[in-house]
Design an enzyme around this catalytic site. Structure first.
Site, PDB file in Angstrom:
ATOM      1  N   HIS A  41       0.832  -1.204   0.000  1.00 47.09           N
ATOM      2  CA  HIS A  41       0.000   0.000   0.000  1.00 47.09           C
ATOM      3  C   HIS A  41       0.864   1.250   0.000  1.00 47.09           C
ATOM      4  CE1 HIS A  41      -2.326  -3.341   1.606  1.00 47.09           C
ATOM      5  NE2 HIS A  41      -3.420  -2.711   1.241  1.00 47.09           N
ATOM      6  N   HIS A 276      -4.160   3.144  -3.422  1.00 50.24           N
ATOM      7  CA  HIS A 276      -4.355   2.567  -2.091  1.00 50.24           C
ATOM      8  C   HIS A 276      -3.584   1.269  -1.864  1.00 50.24           C
ATOM      9  CE1 HIS A 276      -6.165   0.686   1.385  1.00 50.24           C
ATOM     10  NE2 HIS A 276      -6.366  -0.366   0.611  1.00 50.24           N
ATOM     11  N   GLU A 440     -19.370  -4.557  23.275  1.00 56.31           N
ATOM     12  CA  GLU A 440     -18.562  -5.779  23.388  1.00 56.31           C
ATOM     13  C   GLU A 440     -17.312  -5.731  22.512  1.00 56.31           C
ATOM     14  OE1 GLU A 440     -21.832  -5.774  22.767  1.00 56.31           O
ATOM     15  OE2 GLU A 440     -22.732  -6.687  24.552  1.00 56.31           O
ATOM     16  N   HIS A 502     -30.370 -16.019  23.104  1.00 57.67           N
ATOM     17  CA  HIS A 502     -29.346 -15.880  24.140  1.00 57.67           C
ATOM     18  C   HIS A 502     -28.621 -17.194  24.441  1.00 57.67           C
ATOM     19  CE1 HIS A 502     -30.901 -11.951  24.495  1.00 57.67           C
ATOM     20  NE2 HIS A 502     -30.324 -11.678  25.662  1.00 57.67           N
TER      21      HIS A 502
HETATM   22  C1  LIG Z   1     -12.098  -4.896   8.995  1.00 54.27           C
HETATM   23  C2  LIG Z   1     -11.478  -4.700   7.657  1.00 54.27           C
HETATM   24  N1  LIG Z   1     -12.264  -4.697   6.576  1.00 54.27           N
HETATM   25  C3  LIG Z   1     -11.731  -4.565   5.355  1.00 54.27           C
HETATM   26  C4  LIG Z   1     -10.388  -4.437   5.197  1.00 54.27           C
HETATM   27  C5  LIG Z   1      -9.780  -4.350   3.797  1.00 54.27           C
HETATM   28  N2  LIG Z   1      -9.278  -2.970   3.613  1.00 54.27           N
HETATM   29  C6  LIG Z   1      -8.004  -2.668   3.748  1.00 54.27           C
HETATM   30  S1  LIG Z   1      -7.727  -1.031   3.655  1.00 54.27           S
HETATM   31  C7  LIG Z   1      -9.364  -0.728   3.345  1.00 54.27           C
HETATM   32  C8  LIG Z   1      -9.916   0.659   3.224  1.00 54.27           C
HETATM   33  C9  LIG Z   1      -8.910   1.644   2.976  1.00 54.27           C
HETATM   34  O1  LIG Z   1      -9.359   2.934   3.172  1.00 54.27           O
HETATM   35  P1  LIG Z   1      -8.646   3.866   4.214  1.00 54.27           P
HETATM   36  O2  LIG Z   1      -8.787   3.274   5.549  1.00 54.27           O
HETATM   37  O3  LIG Z   1      -9.166   5.215   4.024  1.00 54.27           O
HETATM   38  O4  LIG Z   1      -7.129   3.776   3.829  1.00 54.27           O
HETATM   39  P2  LIG Z   1      -6.405   4.519   2.616  1.00 54.27           P
HETATM   40  O5  LIG Z   1      -7.144   4.130   1.375  1.00 54.27           O
HETATM   41  O6  LIG Z   1      -6.486   5.953   2.892  1.00 54.27           O
HETATM   42  O7  LIG Z   1      -5.029   3.968   2.638  1.00 54.27           O
HETATM   43  C10 LIG Z   1     -10.079  -1.884   3.340  1.00 54.27           C
HETATM   44  C11 LIG Z   1     -11.524  -1.970   3.075  1.00 54.27           C
HETATM   45  C12 LIG Z   1      -9.598  -4.426   6.341  1.00 54.27           C
HETATM   46  N3  LIG Z   1      -8.286  -4.311   6.301  1.00 54.27           N
HETATM   47  N4  LIG Z   1     -10.170  -4.534   7.560  1.00 54.27           N
END
Ligand SMILES: Cc1ncc(C[n+]2csc(CCOP(=O)(O)OP(=O)(O)O)c2C)c(N)n1
Length: 699
Positions: A41, A276, A440, A502
Site C-alpha cells: 500500500h 491505495h 462488546e 441468548h
Molecule cells: C475490517 C477490515 N475490513 C476490510 C479491510 C480491507 N481494507 C483494507 S484497507 C481498506 C480501506 C482503505 O481505506 P482507508 O482506511 O481510508 O485507507 P487509505 O485508502 O487511505 O489507505 C479496506 C476496506 C480491512 N483491512 N479490515
C-alpha cells in the site's frame, strides 16, 4: 544552493529543507519497499509521511535501542495496511530493523510482514490490519497508562507518564469498533490519547463520497473529543502546533483531522484508489520521484543528512530512559514498597502467593453456578493482584465480574462523586472496574490494548452468545499471544427463559477452532478456581472461561479426582476396574454423567468418567497421557455437551456418540430445556446401554 545529484538530493540549508528531505525519505523508502515486493500500500505513506515525521521526530518519547522501555509513548498504526510507513520510521529512527529487512517487505520470514505484527518487529506495539482494531487498542493503552499512573505515581514522581498516539484512516473511522471505543474514550476523558486522522477521502475501492459523508469532526466532538482540523497534510508547522495543542489538552482525547492526499505526488494516481493497495508501478514510481524532486535511482535511498537527523532519536531516547531510571531510583528511596510492586508489574511477574486466598469450595450437592464461584475467586485475585483490572459490557450483575470495593475506573471530573445511584463506590483512574457499557467489540479491542501496554492482567466479560461480537479482537489477542481473560457466562441452553437468541450453541466449537485461544469450561466451583489459576498464569495465550448461569453441584473431591487436574485439560474423574464405557463431559454436563454412571453401576456396568474442561490443555499432553485417559481399546464412548457436536469425534472416535445440541434452543425454564433436549442422567444412561449393546452385537 548545490543541485541534487543522483546520490545525494540536496545540500541542507535550513530546517524546512531538512524536513522535506526526511519526509521524502520516508515516502520513497515505503514506496520502494512496496514496489520491490510488488505488493502493498503506497498511498498512505505518501500522504501521511509529513504527520508521521513530525510526530516521530519531535514528540514521540521512545528509545529505539530499548523498544520495551516501560514509560515510552505508545504509537499505534491503526491503518495497518500502511505498514511500510511504520517500517520506514522504525528503520530510520534506529530500531533493530535493518534496511535489508525493509527491502524484504512482505517476504517469507522477514521482520516486515504485510501488516504490522507485534512480536515480529521491534517497535510494533500491536498487530493491526483489520481496520478499527488499532483504534480500540490505543484506547486500552491510554486506560492502562491512566490506571498505572493513578496507582503508582506520587507527588513529584510521574513514573508512569506517557502519551498514546495513533494514526487512523477513513476505514478505521467507518468501523463500528472505533465508534464504540471513541465514545468510551471521550466519556473517560482520556486526555493523553491523541489520534492523527489521515483524512484522504479515499478508501480501497472508492471515494468516501459513496459511503462516508458524515461530519467526522462533529461526531468526535459529540463523543467529547477535542478536534483540530488541518487543511493541508504537508504543512508541518500546522501539524506540529496541532500535536502540541493536543498534548496540552488534559481532559479530552484529541483527534487531529489532517486533510491529506492518498498517493501524494504520483502524477497519475494521487487522489485515486489506485494508489491505495497496489504498487505504483515502475514508471509511476519514477514519475513520482521526479515530481517530488527525488532521484529516481537508486531505490531505498537514504540521504546521509536525513539519516543523521532521524538517528538522533536513539541518543535522545536513551537519555530520556536514563532520566526515567534515575527518577525511579529516587522513587524507590522514598516509596520502597510501591517501587517493588511496580518493578514486578513492569517485569510482568505475579506477586508471591497471589493465589493463596483463592477459596476451596466445600462439597455441596446443590452447589453454585460456576459464574458465582468465579465471582468469589475474582475477589481474592483482585486483592492480591493490583493489575487485575477489567469489567463487563454492562453485565456485571449477571457475570459476577465486579471487583467489590476496588473502585471504578473513571475520570473523577466526570462524576465528582455523583454516580446518581448507578454504581456505588469510588470513581477515579485508580479504580479497577472498567464500565465498558454495551460495547462488546470495543471491550475486547480495549483489553488487547490493556494487555499490549504491559503489566496489566485484563479481564472482560459478557454472555457467551455475545462472544460473537468480540471475535475479531479475540482473534488478534490470539495472534498476538496476549495474556487476558474472557469471562463468558450463560454458557448453554441451561440459561433458560431468555431463549433461543441468548443460548449459545455453536460458540464453544467456534472458539475452540481459534488457534492459540485456550477455552476452559469448568464443571464446578473448584475446577473454576483452577481455571482462573491457569488463566492468570497464562503469559502468552488468552483464556476464555465458559461458565454457567445455573447451579451445578460442587463435587466431592474425596470421592472424585482433585479439581487441580484441570490443568491437564482432561482427567479421569472417577474410574472403574476395566471400564466398559467412557463418559466424557464438560461444564454443567459433568454432573449429569456422574448421575448416569450411578445408574449404570446399578446394572453392573463399569464406567469411566472423564471431565474434559479444555481441549487445548488436553492436546498439550503427551500421547501416553492422552491414551491413559482415553485408551484406544475402549471404543464405547459418549461425550455430553450442550453445544454442537462438531469436533467431539476426535475424542469419541468412530464408534462413539455425542449427546449435543444440533439446533437452536428455545425459551423455557432451564430444567425443562435440559430434559427436552436430552441432557439428563437417565437419557445418558439409556444411550450408554444402547451403545454398549450395539458394539457388543457388532463384535
Ligand atoms: C475490517 C477490515 N475490513 C476490510 C479491510 C480491507 N481494507 C483494507 S484497507 C481498506 C480501506 C482503505 O481505506 P482507508 O482506511 O481510508 O485507507 P487509505 O485508502 O487511505 O489507505 C479496506 C476496506 C480491512 N483491512 N479490515
Amino acid at each position: 544552493m548545490i543541485q541534487a545529484t543522483e546520490k545525494e538530493p540536496k545540500t541542507i540549508i535550513d530546517q524546512k529543507e531538512l524536513d522535506q528531505l526526511c519526509i521524502n525519505t520516508i515516502r520513497f523508502l515505503s514506496v520502494d519497499a512496496v514496489q520491490k515486493a510488488n505488493s502493498g500500500h503506497p498511498g498512505l505513506p505518501l500522504g501521511a509521511a509529513p504527520m508521521a515525521y513530525v510526530l516521530w521526530t519531535k514528540y514521540l518519547k521512545h528509545n529505539p535501542l530499548n523498544p520495551h522501555w516501560f514509560n515510552r509513548d505508545r504509537f499505534v498504526l491503526s491503518a495497518g495496511h500502511g505498514s511500510a510507513l511504520l517500517y520506514s520510521l522504525l528503520h530510520l529512527t534506529g530500531y533493530n530493523l535493518t534496511l535489508d529487512q525493509v527491502t524484504r517487505f512482505r517476504q517469507w520470514k522477514s521482520m516486515t510482514p504485510g501488516h504490522p505484527e507485534r512480536g515480529i518487529t521491534p517497535g510494533v506495539e500491536t498487530t493491526t490490519g483489520p481496520l478499527g482494531q488499532g483504534f480500540a487498542n490505543g484506547v486500552g493503552m491510554a486506560i492502562a497508562e491512566a490506571y498505572l499512573a493513578a496507582h503508582y505515581n506520587k507527588p513529584s514522581f510521574k513514573i508512569i507518564d506517557n502519551y498514546t498516539y495513533g494514526l487512523v484512516s477513513d476505514g478505521d473511522l467507518m468501523e463500528g469498533i472505533a465508534s464504540e471505543a471513541a465514545s468510551l474514550a471521550g466519556h473517560l476523558k482520556l486526555g493523553k490519547l491523541i489520534y492523527l486522522y489521515d483524512n484522504n477521502h479515499i478508501t480501497l475501492s472508492a471515494s468516501t463520497q459513496v459511503s462516508f459523508t458524515e461530519d467526522v469532526q462533529k461526531r468526535f466532538e459529540a463523543y467529547g473529543w477535542q478536534t483540530i482540523w488541518l487543511n493541508d497534510g504537508n504543512d508541518t508547522e500546522a501539524i506540529d502546533k496541532a500535536i502540541q495543542e493536543a498534548r496540552d489538552e488534559a481532559e479530552r482525547p484529541s483527534l487531529i483531522l489532517v486533510r491529506t492526499h492518498i498517493g501524494y505526488g504520483s502524477p497519475h494516481k494521487q487522489d485515486t484508489f489506485a494508489a491505495h493497495g497496489s504498487p505504483l508501478g515502475v514508471e509511476e514510481v519514477k514519475l513520482t520521484k521526479t515530481n517530488l524532486g527525488w532521484p529516481t535511482e537508486p531505490p531505498f535511498l537514504i540521504p546521509e543528512k536525513a539519516l543523521v537527523h532521524f538517528r538522533k532519536a536513539a541518543p535522545k531516547g536513551k537519555e530520556e530512559e536514563h532520566k526515567w531510571n534515575n527518577l525511579l531510583s529516587d522513587y524507590r528511596k522514598k516509596y520502597a514498597e510501591a517501587a517493588d510492586e511496580l518493578e514486578q508489574v513492569i517485569k510482568g511477574e505475579l506477586p508471591k502467593n497471589w493465589d493463596s486466598e483463592i477459596p476451596v469450595f466445600p462439597t455441596d450437592k446443590k452447589g453454585m453456578a460456576t459464574r458465582v464461584a468465579s465471582g468469589k475467586i475474582m475477589q481474592s485475585i483482585g486483592k492480591s493482584l493490583p493489575t487485575f483490572i477489567g469489567g463487563s459490557a454492562d453485565l456485571n450483575s449477571s457475570t459476577h465480574t465486579e471487583l467489590k470495593d476496588m473502585g471504578n475506573f473513571e475520570n473523577p471530573i466526570t462524576h465528582k462523586g455523583d454516580t446518581q445511584g448507578a454504581v456505588e463506590g469510588e470513581w477515579n483512574y485508580d479504580g479497577r472496574n472498567i464500565h465498558f457499557g454495551v460495547r462488546e467489540h470495543a471491550m475486547a479491542g480495549i483489553c488487547n490494548g490493556l494487555s499490549a501496554y504491559g503489566g496489566i492482567h485484563p479481564f472482560c466479560s459478557t454472555f457467551l452468545v455475545f462472544s460473537d461480537y468480540m471475535r475479531p479482537s479475540m482473534r488478534l489477542a490470539a495472534i498476538m499471544d496476549l495474556n487476558l481473560t474472557y469471562v463468558f457466562t450463560h454458557d448453554s441452553i441451561g440459561l433458560g427463559e431468555d431463549g433461543t437468541t441468548h443460548q449459545p450453541i455453536e460458540h464453544l466449537a467456534s472458539l475452540r477452532a481459534m488457534p492459540e485461544l485456550v477455552v476452559i469450561r469448568p464443571c464446578d466451583a473448584n475446577e473454576t478456581a483452577t481455571a482462573w489459576r491457569v488463566a492468570i498464569m497464562s503469559k502468552d495465550k488468552p483464556v476464555a472461561l465458559i461458565l454457567t448461569r445455573q447451579e451445578v453441584p460442587t463435587l466431592d473431591r474425596s470421592r472424585f479426582a482433585p479439581a487441580d487436574r484441570l490443568v491437564y485439560g482432561g482427567y479421569i474423574l472417577e474410574d472403574a476396574a476395566e471400564p466398559e464405557i467412557i463418559l466424557i463431559a464438560t461444564g454443567s454436563e459433568v454432573s449429569l454423567i456422574v448421575g448416569a454412571a450411578e445408574l449404570l453401576k446399578k446394572q453392573g456396568i463399569r464406567t469411566r468418567l472423564v471431565s474434559m474442561p479444555s481441549w487445548e490443555l488436553f492436546e498439550k499432553q503427551s500421547v501416553k497421557y492422552k491414551n491413559e485417559i482415553l485408551p484406544p481399546a475402549i471404543t464405547s464412548r459418549i461425550a455430553v455437551e450442550a453445544g454442537v457436536s462438531m469436533g467431539w469425534e476426535r475424542y469419541v472416535g468412530q464408534e462413539g456418540e455425542v449427546i449435543s445440541m444440533e439446533k437452536f434452543g428455545s425459551s423455557a425454564p432451564a430444567e425443562v430445556l435440559m430434559k427436552e433436549y436430552g441432557f439428563t442422567a437417565q437419557n445418558i444412561y439409556e444411550r450408554a446401554i444402547t451403545l454398549i449393546k450395539r458394539l457388543k452385537d457388532k463384535s
